[in-house]
Design an enzyme around this catalytic site. Structure first.
Site, PDB file in Angstrom:
ATOM      1  N   SER A  14       0.893  -1.361  -0.007  1.00 33.81           N
ATOM      2  CA  SER A  14      -0.243  -0.070   0.082  1.00 33.81           C
ATOM      3  C   SER A  14       0.876   1.263   0.015  1.00 33.81           C
ATOM      4  O   SER A  14       0.251   2.276  -0.064  1.00 33.81           O
ATOM      5  CB  SER A  14      -0.891  -0.050   1.342  1.00 33.81           C
ATOM      6  OG  SER A  14      -0.043   0.044   2.480  1.00 33.81           O
TER       7      SER A  14
ATOM      8  N   HIS B 267      -2.598  -3.120  -6.013  1.00 32.81           N
ATOM      9  CA  HIS B 267      -3.083  -2.712  -4.384  1.00 32.81           C
ATOM     10  C   HIS B 267      -4.541  -2.905  -4.367  1.00 32.81           C
ATOM     11  O   HIS B 267      -5.262  -2.109  -5.063  1.00 32.81           O
ATOM     12  CB  HIS B 267      -2.592  -1.035  -4.275  1.00 32.81           C
ATOM     13  CG  HIS B 267      -2.883  -0.629  -3.143  1.00 32.81           C
ATOM     14  ND1 HIS B 267      -3.295   0.598  -2.979  1.00 32.81           N
ATOM     15  CD2 HIS B 267      -3.259  -1.259  -1.932  1.00 32.81           C
ATOM     16  CE1 HIS B 267      -3.482   0.844  -1.529  1.00 32.81           C
ATOM     17  NE2 HIS B 267      -3.558  -0.095  -0.985  1.00 32.81           N
TER      18      HIS B 267
ATOM     19  N   GLU C 293      -5.502  -0.868  -7.699  1.00 34.54           N
ATOM     20  CA  GLU C 293      -4.528   0.153  -8.433  1.00 34.54           C
ATOM     21  C   GLU C 293      -3.596  -0.942  -9.179  1.00 34.54           C
ATOM     22  O   GLU C 293      -2.936  -1.717  -8.236  1.00 34.54           O
ATOM     23  CB  GLU C 293      -3.886   1.143  -7.534  1.00 34.54           C
ATOM     24  CG  GLU C 293      -4.783   2.284  -7.006  1.00 34.54           C
ATOM     25  CD  GLU C 293      -4.179   3.205  -6.053  1.00 34.54           C
ATOM     26  OE1 GLU C 293      -3.936   4.413  -6.326  1.00 34.54           O
ATOM     27  OE2 GLU C 293      -3.581   2.597  -5.094  1.00 34.54           O
TER      28      GLU C 293
END
Length: 707
Positions: A427, A448, A460
């Site tokens: 993250s 992510h 992501e």
């Protein structure tokens, strides 16, 4: 007879079968240009003196009518255009409902929005038992209401409370639910759908519409006082949930009230409210999200590069995130997944979590026992690197420790194939740093996810400078199969979502330290439109997690990401949030609903809460920080477009959908206005509010992100 999109056949039984099949499309959608075709069909049916009945069906393999074409609304330039569009639809559906013979809709596949409104204009609805068959009126999700008679015909068919529940939530009914609710009359296998639909016609009876009401429901709906209780309760519920930010729910309730009167008067009110909503800023923003996600479904994330197929996946780590990733891989993507963990306990926990979810679906009769067992058979576990040579992608979900992730990269390259993609669920750590341990850095990428993985729609996809286009395309395709909306972002600390979230959260922390009450601050941001307030979010994510991410962002991006030093006191006091039951709020597993603030946290922080700022000031200070950072990310190329930035913020952190995302919100207020706000706060609180160069240039030139 045959038109461009419809075909009518009449056999010896004198039943006219109308088959809709829009050329060149995988799904049928209703369009304004169909008016002339439908008029031609109705005239033809009227000319048949010995007509026994009509069956309306679809020529598509797995779709009835997926709704009205949303582009029709975008083509309307005035309120009058929208009103006329709705009334034209009413006229055609009224004529269908007014035929002197039974009309039956034979439904297989999605029957949504205008598709269900057409079906409601029929006497009966026979549906297939296929899991692809769903019925619903989801217009509220686009900030509008059903404009083809749905607000009038559905309450008459199933009752007020049930119809409000469907329209205010936009929920989609499975076949059994649709029959139980009374929306459909019978469900049968798709192979005999047309045959059974004709049997309903053969009964020769027009339907007498009467909702099946029982008990308290009947008692309430049969009296004016009872009906008002339902309307008032529905309005209170939606206002509490939406904070009044969405105008559609109140107008839906208003239309349903009119359904107890004369049909045409109710339809006129529906068309009027429909026109108002279509022209609203809220609906424009929500429709922009629909169009954006539709576009993104067609994109690979790497131009014309085609993705490789993922036949088998592995997840490193059986914790909360790892278990969730394994879940969506098996359940949604239908891809076999191997969970690698250092302990059997971790593997067991991951498998158990998915089992419980699937078993709950079995008990609710959403899936069969065989489907549950088949899905579980796709999930296996190992404490060693066994049975993983043939995996196409590995998703790593271990602790945020660079050395550990380097070891994971080396292990995967040793035990898996040379074409295996290594995707890190980090993250905050830059993917380029993780790839430094790889002999094949072109196969390393970030993936992510957001917690809880099974529910959060965004992922992501982070490419570092050496990631190959095929790796990007394959990872994007894999995420889509998992039911996610992926945005491709470039490598940077915090990537996009966490990077724009950090200054927003830090500003919330500053406000608490200035003496603003925790619950008041959270309420202000919920009122603004976020699903939860920033302090509640920090408790949920983990105060310790925030403490780990903040120094990484500060080191990579500068002092504006520095978190308030007083927050170290929270960790020193053993406060991590929900995970250990100690944070800003009181956690009591026995008590449901709203949690009270743990007042002792103020003493730990050395604060006396007094709350001098208004709700708008509280939300403004936090939100302008997020907006400013989003523009920086676009300027630096972290995100490819304003569209991706809007979708990332809405799906990743719950930025208010009715505002359309950070960039559409900036467009609506004007960049100059945002610069003025930031300058004002900069003068009071320092450089962390300094507007970025791109924003200053846009304000000067009076530019917009969306033209």
């Amino acid at each position: 007879m045959k038109t461009k999109s419809f075909e009518v056949t009449v056999a010896e039984d004198r039943i006219a079968v109308i088959t809709m099949d829009v050329p060149g499309e995988t799904m049928n959608t209703l369009r304004s240009e169909f008016g002339d075709e439908v008029r031609e069909i109705l005239d033809y049916l009227g000319s048949l003196s010995d007509l026994a009945g009509v069956v309306f069906t679809s020529g598509k393999a797995d779709s009835f009518i997926a709704g009205a074409d949303i582009n029709m609304l975008a083509a309307c330039t005035t309120r009058e255009d929208v009103y006329r569009l709705s009334r034209d639809g009413h006229k055609l559906f009224n004529e269908l409902a007014g035929l002197k013979v039974p009309v039956v809709a034979a439904i297989h596949g999605p029957c949504l929005g205008g598709g269900l409104e057409l079906a409601l204009a029929c006497d009966y609805r026979v549906i297939s038992t296929s899991p692809k068959t769903v019925l619903g009126l989801p217009e509220v999700q686009l900030g509008i209401l059903p404009g083809g008679g749905g607000t009038q015909r559905l309450p008459k068919l199933v009752g007020i409370a049930k119809s409000l529940d469907m329209m205010l939530t936009g929920k989609q009914l499975r076949p059994k639910q649709a029959v139980k609710l009374g929306v459909a009359d019978e469900m049968v296998p798709a192979t005999v759908l047309l045959e059974v639909a004709k049997k309903w016609v053969a009964k020769g009876k027009r339907r007498k519409i009467q909702p099946r009401l029982k008990g308290v429901e009947k008692l309430l709906e049969m009296t004016p006082v009872g009906r008002n209780v339902i309307y008032d309760q529905a309005l209170k519920t939606v206002m509490k949930k939406t904070m009044g930010n969405y105008p559609a729910p109140a107008k839906i309730i208003d239309c349903v009230k009119a359904a107890s009167g004369e049909l045409d008067q109710g339809l006129k009110l529906e068309a009027s409210h429909f026109a108002d909503l279509v022209m609203s800023a809220e609906s424009a923003a929500l429709r922009s999200i629909f169009f954006a996600t539709t576009e993104m479904k067609k994109e690979t994330g790497a131009g014309d590069v085609k993705p490789a197929r993922v036949h088998k996946a592995m997840v490193l780590g059986g914790g909360l995130m790892g278990g969730g990733i394994a879940n969506v891989t098996a359940v949604k993507a239908k891809v076999p997944v191997r969970i690698k963990d250092i302990s059997h306990q971790g593997i067991s926990a991951a498998l158990s979590s998915t089992w419980k979810q699937l078993d709950k679906k079995v008990k609710r009769r959403h899936i069969s026992v065989a489907e549950r067992d088949r899905t579980m058979s796709m999930m296996t576990g190992t404490t060693e690197y066994s049975g993983v040579k043939d995996v196409d992608i590995v998703v790593e979900a271990v602790f945020e420790d660079l050395k550990l992730k380097h070891q994971m990269v080396r292990d995967v390259e040793q035990y898996c194939g040379e074409n295996t993609i290594f995707a890190s669920n980090t993250s905050s750590l830059p993917i380029g740093q993780i790839a430094e341990a790889a002999s094949r850095p072109d196969k390393v990428i970030g993936l992510h996810y957001f917690s809880p993985v099974e529910k959060m729609p965004l992922v992501e996809v982070i490419a570092h400078r050496g990631t190959s286009p095929e790796t990007i395309a394959t990872t994007v395709a894999f995420a889509k199969k998992q039911g996610k909306t992926p945005i491709v972002v470039q490598d940077c600390a915090g990537f996009y979502v966490n990077r724009i979230l950090a200054p927003y959260m830090n500003e919330a922390a500053n406000l608490v330290l200035e003496g603003e009450p925790i619950d008041k601050l959270d309420k202000a941001l919920v009122k603004f439109g976020f699903p939860v307030g920033p302090v509640t979010l920090l408790d949920e994510v983990g105060i310790d997690v925030g403490a780990k991410i903040s120094p990484i962002l500060e080191a990579e991006l500068g002092a504006r990401f520095a978190s308030p030093p007083a927050f170290a006191k929270l960790l020193a006091d053993g406060r991590k949030g929900r995970k250990n039951g100690r944070g800003f709020y009181q956690f009591d597993a026995k008590k449901k609903g709203k949690k009270p603030v743990d007042e002792s946290v103020y003493k730990v922080l050395g604060v006396n809460p007094d709350g001098r700022l208004s709700d708008s000031e509280l939300s403004e200070r936090c939100v302008v920080q997020m907006l400013n950072e989003a523009v920086r990310c676009l300027d630096e190329g972290i995100i490819a477009s304003a569209r991706d930035g809007d979708i990332g913020a809405i799906f990743g952190i719950g930025f208010p959908p009715f505002l359309g995302g950070p960039f559409r919100y900036i467009d609506s207020m004007g960049p100059a206005r945002l610069v003025d706000l930031l300058r004002g706060y900069e003068a009071r609180f320092g450089e962390r509010f300094a507007p970025c160069e791109r924003l200053l240039a846009m304000a000067e030139a009076d530019q917009r992100f969306y033209g």
